[in-house]
Design an enzyme around this catalytic site. Structure first.
Site, PDB file in Angstrom:
ATOM      1  NE  ARG A   1     -10.805   5.829  -3.244  1.00 53.50           N
ATOM      2  CZ  ARG A   1     -10.992   5.859  -1.928  1.00 53.50           C
ATOM      3  NH1 ARG A   1     -12.118   5.410  -1.412  1.00 53.50           N
ATOM      4  NH2 ARG A   1     -10.056   6.315  -1.134  1.00 53.50           N
TER       5      ARG A   1
ATOM      6  CG  ASP B   1      -4.115   4.702  -7.674  1.00 55.40           C
ATOM      7  OD1 ASP B   1      -5.164   5.196  -7.232  1.00 55.40           O
ATOM      8  OD2 ASP B   1      -3.065   4.627  -7.014  1.00 55.40           O
TER       9      ASP B   1
ATOM     10  NE  ARG C   1       1.898   3.177  -8.293  1.00 56.03           N
ATOM     11  CZ  ARG C   1       1.250   4.221  -8.789  1.00 56.03           C
ATOM     12  NH1 ARG C   1      -0.062   4.377  -8.537  1.00 56.03           N
ATOM     13  NH2 ARG C   1       1.873   5.114  -9.531  1.00 56.03           N
TER      14      ARG C   1
END
Length: 257
Positions: A50, A52, A198
């Site tokens: 998934r 973002d 990240r």
């Protein structure tokens, strides 16, 4: 009923991410709507991860079942003629009925791109994190070594991450590029926690800026405390480059990227 596997490339700038959400357009919704027009029947499209909002992909993997039998070029060429310009099918193949793009994955490779020019770049604003302070690439490279291997990455998971545990394996973490120009963090692992890449990048960039010493990264990893790590790097620099598969389901860690 045939099961089709598609490899997708997309610019995630104007999407809320892969997964369908009520607050804006998603890659999943666009794929399902376009495939329904091509096939003349509704389909459910599942993916390997998934991504973002704002995150890009060169090698996202998706699959779906359909009662229609079409030549593979209908997905590579016909579907591309119907999709918006920021989404494309780069490969299509038929796979076994039990194939699951997430559960069969044996790992992924992500690239996070930073523009380190001293001034802003109009051409990189949607594809890079613009960091204007000069980065010490060698310091980041040395600091990244401690993150390779199997560890508890609790310090680098999002606060709302739903994974059952934070043990993950990073096979390699390379820091490439040149101070003052373009820098990339290339991370390959078996599975990832939500915002893990990240958060790793945000922490290493703090080292590159000279805000933290290299040894601090090992301290953050050992602390298991998200509050000790650096900031979450913005989404636009992240690209899912490739999803790796073997001959069947590997088992192991769950993905939450």
């Amino acid at each position: 009923m045939p099961r089709l596997k598609l490899t997708l490339e997309y610019d995630g700038t104007r999407y809320v991410g892969w997964q369908m959400q009520p607050n804006g357009p998603s890659i999943q919704a666009v794929m399902q709507d376009t495939l329904a027009r091509l096939l003349g029947e509704p389909v459910v499209v599942n993916s390997a991860g998934r991504t973002d909002s704002g995150v890009h992909a060169e090698g996202q993997v998706a699959c779906f079942d359909t009662a229609r039998v079409l030549p593979l070029k209908a997905y590579r060429m016909g579907l591309n003629g119907m999709l918006p310009s920021d989404i494309a099918v780069v490969a299509a193949e038929e796979v076994p009925a039990e194939f699951d793009p997430r559960r069969w994955s044996r790992g992924k490779r992500y690239r996070y791109r930073v523009s380190n020019r001293p001034t802003r770049s109009p051409l990189r604003r949607d594809t890079h994190w613009e960091v204007f302070a000069p980065l010490d690439v060698e310091a980041m490279r040395r600091a990244a070594r401690v993150l390779e291997g199997r560890h508890d990455f609790s310090a680098f998971r999002a606060s709302d991450c739903q994974a059952k545990h934070a043990m993950r394996e990073i096979r390699s973490l390379r820091v490439e590029g040149t101070r003052g120009d373009a820098v990339s963090f290339v991370v390959e692992g078996t599975a990832f926690l939500k915002h893990m890449v990240r958060n790793l990048v945000g922490t290493l960039v703090d080292v590159g800026k000279g805000k933290r010493p290299e040894a601090w990264v090992a301290e953050v990893l050992a602390s298991l405390d998200r509050k000790r790590a650096g900031p979450t790097a913005p989404p636009q620099g992240l690209v899912l480059e490739e999803v790796f598969y073997g001959d069947g389901p590997p088992g192991g860690d769950e993905d939450e990227d």
